[in-house]
Design a protein around this motif. Structure first.
Motif, PDB file in Angstrom:
ATOM      1  N   LEU A  47       0.824  -1.215   0.000  1.00  0.00           N
ATOM      2  CA  LEU A  47       0.000   0.000   0.000  1.00  0.00           C
ATOM      3  C   LEU A  47       0.859   1.267   0.000  1.00  0.00           C
ATOM      4  CD1 LEU A  47      -2.744   1.240  -0.109  1.00  0.00           C
ATOM      5  CD2 LEU A  47      -2.901   1.041   2.395  1.00  0.00           C
ATOM      6  N   PRO A  48       1.868   1.389   0.874  1.00  0.00           N
ATOM      7  CA  PRO A  48       2.736   2.565   0.773  1.00  0.00           C
ATOM      8  C   PRO A  48       3.420   2.675  -0.587  1.00  0.00           C
ATOM      9  CG  PRO A  48       3.089   1.456   2.862  1.00  0.00           C
ATOM     10  CD  PRO A  48       2.230   0.557   2.035  1.00  0.00           C
ATOM     11  N   ALA A  49       3.830   1.521  -1.148  1.00  0.00           N
ATOM     12  CA  ALA A  49       4.481   1.550  -2.460  1.00  0.00           C
ATOM     13  C   ALA A  49       3.521   2.057  -3.526  1.00  0.00           C
ATOM     14  CB  ALA A  49       4.988   0.157  -2.823  1.00  0.00           C
ATOM     15  N   ALA A  50       2.273   1.583  -3.498  1.00  0.00           N
ATOM     16  CA  ALA A  50       1.281   2.022  -4.488  1.00  0.00           C
ATOM     17  C   ALA A  50       1.031   3.521  -4.376  1.00  0.00           C
ATOM     18  CB  ALA A  50      -0.026   1.253  -4.307  1.00  0.00           C
ATOM     19  N   LEU A  51       0.962   4.032  -3.147  1.00  0.00           N
ATOM     20  CA  LEU A  51       0.732   5.464  -2.943  1.00  0.00           C
ATOM     21  C   LEU A  51       1.915   6.290  -3.468  1.00  0.00           C
ATOM     22  CD1 LEU A  51      -0.826   5.355   0.632  1.00  0.00           C
ATOM     23  CD2 LEU A  51      -2.011   5.948  -1.496  1.00  0.00           C
ATOM     24  N   LEU A  52       3.142   5.829  -3.199  1.00  0.00           N
ATOM     25  CA  LEU A  52       4.322   6.555  -3.673  1.00  0.00           C
ATOM     26  C   LEU A  52       4.423   6.515  -5.193  1.00  0.00           C
ATOM     27  CD1 LEU A  52       6.971   5.473  -1.022  1.00  0.00           C
ATOM     28  CD2 LEU A  52       6.124   7.790  -1.427  1.00  0.00           C
ATOM     29  N   SER A  53       4.107   5.352  -5.776  1.00  0.00           N
ATOM     30  CA  SER A  53       4.145   5.228  -7.232  1.00  0.00           C
ATOM     31  C   SER A  53       3.112   6.154  -7.872  1.00  0.00           C
ATOM     32  CB  SER A  53       3.874   3.779  -7.645  1.00  0.00           C
ATOM     33  OG  SER A  53       3.877   3.651  -9.052  1.00  0.00           O
ATOM     34  N   GLY A  54       1.897   6.143  -7.335  1.00  0.00           N
ATOM     35  CA  GLY A  54       0.857   7.025  -7.860  1.00  0.00           C
ATOM     36  C   GLY A  54       1.208   8.493  -7.678  1.00  0.00           C
ATOM     37  N   LEU A  55       1.840   8.829  -6.544  1.00  0.00           N
ATOM     38  CA  LEU A  55       2.252  10.208  -6.298  1.00  0.00           C
ATOM     39  C   LEU A  55       3.313  10.644  -7.310  1.00  0.00           C
ATOM     40  CD1 LEU A  55       2.179  12.749  -4.526  1.00  0.00           C
ATOM     41  CD2 LEU A  55       3.932  11.677  -3.082  1.00  0.00           C
ATOM     42  N   GLY A  56       4.262   9.737  -7.605  1.00  0.00           N
ATOM     43  CA  GLY A  56       5.289  10.064  -8.586  1.00  0.00           C
ATOM     44  C   GLY A  56       4.698  10.372  -9.954  1.00  0.00           C
ATOM     45  N   MET A  57       3.743   9.559 -10.379  1.00  0.00           N
ATOM     46  CA  MET A  57       3.133   9.798 -11.687  1.00  0.00           C
ATOM     47  C   MET A  57       2.241  11.040 -11.662  1.00  0.00           C
ATOM     48  SD  MET A  57       3.638   8.503 -14.618  1.00  0.00           S
ATOM     49  CE  MET A  57       4.062   6.769 -14.564  1.00  0.00           C
ATOM     50  N   ALA A  58       1.626  11.323 -10.523  1.00  0.00           N
ATOM     51  CA  ALA A  58       0.815  12.545 -10.415  1.00  0.00           C
ATOM     52  C   ALA A  58       1.694  13.791 -10.537  1.00  0.00           C
ATOM     53  CB  ALA A  58       0.065  12.550  -9.086  1.00  0.00           C
ATOM     54  N   VAL A  59       2.866  13.756  -9.920  1.00  0.00           N
ATOM     55  CA  VAL A  59       3.804  14.883 -10.043  1.00  0.00           C
ATOM     56  C   VAL A  59       4.206  15.071 -11.502  1.00  0.00           C
ATOM     57  CG1 VAL A  59       6.142  15.669  -9.479  1.00  0.00           C
ATOM     58  CG2 VAL A  59       4.669  14.729  -7.681  1.00  0.00           C
ATOM     59  N   PHE A  60       4.470  13.962 -12.177  1.00  0.00           N
ATOM     60  CA  PHE A  60       4.834  14.027 -13.594  1.00  0.00           C
ATOM     61  C   PHE A  60       3.702  14.636 -14.416  1.00  0.00           C
ATOM     62  CE2 PHE A  60       5.135  11.623 -17.741  1.00  0.00           C
ATOM     63  CZ  PHE A  60       6.178  12.385 -18.253  1.00  0.00           C
ATOM     64  N   ALA A  61       2.467  14.200 -14.153  1.00  0.00           N
ATOM     65  CA  ALA A  61       1.316  14.685 -14.926  1.00  0.00           C
ATOM     66  C   ALA A  61       1.042  16.160 -14.672  1.00  0.00           C
ATOM     67  CB  ALA A  61       0.072  13.859 -14.593  1.00  0.00           C
TER      68      ALA A  61
END
Length: 419
Positions: free
Chosen positions: A81-95
């Protein structure tokens, strides 16, 4: 066939785990396309788009086995769950930030790739505790391989539709939000919360200290290489015929073949050890790739592509069983994650190698590289057949659990420790 799969999916939590895992893996399945589309929409070049996709892919290849080892040590919810949140956050920053400044874009895609949760390996670790019987687990592995083909077909379509309805940034955000929800659905489920790996021997190599696993990773690096070359060679073939849609026909046929083959493979019970069967399946896979180099007309080529795909999902499903048998005690999630990494790195290598080959010899040469990849995979399995000899029964390997004290004949099946 349908009855067997229906029985499998009726098992408690099975549909939830399979569906949640597939949704949770959507960001990974669509990342290459979504990053390219977004970068181009922001005014970036194809070179930059390819570089950012490569950053994501390489980070993902590093992160999967590391996170898999963490799951084996600390359980699924604490890691995934923490990994999924960090991964999603990284892509959100990119977007939201775009491609400028470039260091931020690179860092964001690296974070998104590095922290992609190892849901694929995690699901395979959960199947034994959910399904209880080895035959059902083997069928689940086949269904898992088939579901991958569906996901990698429908995922890019979902990205394209989101771009058409909104825009490229929205597609990135929506797909990654869905990924977090999928991961959440898995990790809050009772099987995921209860699952614990067997106590493991402390060793810096982790799962890689298994010679059998190393042999399997070497073979599937070349299977991945073959698939990576086919994707590029299909585009070159389509260009040669003046119709870019032909490449989609070929790749769809390849996926349809894998779908049919995987469903057929998982619908029956297989006797004997899986290692010799894996050699036979990879031999059939290589034999299916070689005729593609004949490059006949589009109709015949599409048929050949369908035949070439028939043995991919069965080979993957059988490989999952072999991984389970050879993974050292307490490393099952990490071992499955290494297989994902090996396959993905092979595919990336294939796309890199085949470009110059196609420039030299056009599409036939590209498809020859795919055939050579299949033969190389078979050669690895033949050379290492002693290493891959059926392992002795041990904790953490595929094993039947005999009847309980009351004399019931119910059989169990376990991989790792099921709390």
């Amino acid at each position: 066939m349908a009855t067997g799969y229906a029985e499998l999916l009726r098992a408690r939590h099975a549909v939830r785990l399979l569906t949640g895992t597939l949704i949770g893996r959507l960001p990974n399945a669509t990342a290459a396309l979504a990053i390219v589309l977004f970068t181009r929409a922001e005014g970036g070049s194809y070179t930059l788009a390819g570089a950012l996709s490569a950053v994501y892919g390489l980070s993902n290849a590093v992160g999967q086995p590391l996170l898999g080892r963490a799951v084996d040590l600390w359980g699924q919810p604490r890691v995934m769950l923490p990994a999924a949140l960090l991964s999603g956050l990284g892509m959100a920053v990119f977007a939201l930030a775009g491609i400028e400044p470039l260091p931020v874009a690179c860092a964001a895609t690296a974070v998104a790739g590095l922290f992609t949760p190892p849901l694929e390996g995690g699901l395979r670790a959960l199947w034994p505790s959910v399904l209880k019987h080895p035959d059902r687990v083997h069928a689940a592995y086949a269904l898992d391989a088939v579901a991958q083909e569906v996901m990698f077909t429908l995922g890019p379509l979902a990205v394209t539709l989101l771009v058409a309805v909104w825009n490229e940034a929205a597609a990135l955000l929506v797909i990654n939000a869905l990924g977090v929800l999928g991961a959440l659905s898995v990790v809050v489920s009772p099987p995921s919360r209860r699952w614990r790996s067997e106590p493991r021997e402390a060793h810096w190599l982790g799962a890689l200290r298994s010679g059998g696993l190393l042999a399997l990773l070497g073979a599937f690096f070349f299977v991945g290489l073959a698939l990576g070359t086919i994707a590029v060679a299909a585009v070159a073939y389509a260009d040669g015929h003046g119709d870019e849609l032909i490449s989609s026909y070929l790749l769809s046929a390849l996926g349809a073949g894998a779908l049919v083959g995987g469903l057929a493979y998982g619908a029956r019970t297989w006797a004997g050890e899986p290692e010799p069967r894996l050699r036979a399946l990879v031999a059939a896979l290589a034999a299916g790739y070689l005729p593609l180099a004949l490059v006949p007309g589009p109709a015949a080529m599409t048929f050949l592509a369908g035949i070439a795909g028939l043995f991919l999902a069965p080979a993957l499903a059988c490989a999952f069983v072999v991984v389970d048998r050879h993974a050292p005690v307490g490393t099952v999630t990490e071992a499955f994650s290494w297989l994902v990494t090996s396959f993905g790195v092979g595919a990336a290598a294939g796309t890199a190698v085949v470009g110059p080959v196609i420039e030299w010899g056009d599409a036939p040469a590209g498809f020859l590289v795919a055939g050579a990849g299949g033969l190389a995979a078979l050669l690895v399995l033949l050379v290492t057949r002693r290493v891959l000899a059926a392992p002795a029964p041990a904790p953490g390997a595929v094993a039947r659990v005999e009847s309980d004290r009351n004399g019931s004949a119910e059989a169990g099946f376990k991989t790792g420790h099921q709390a």
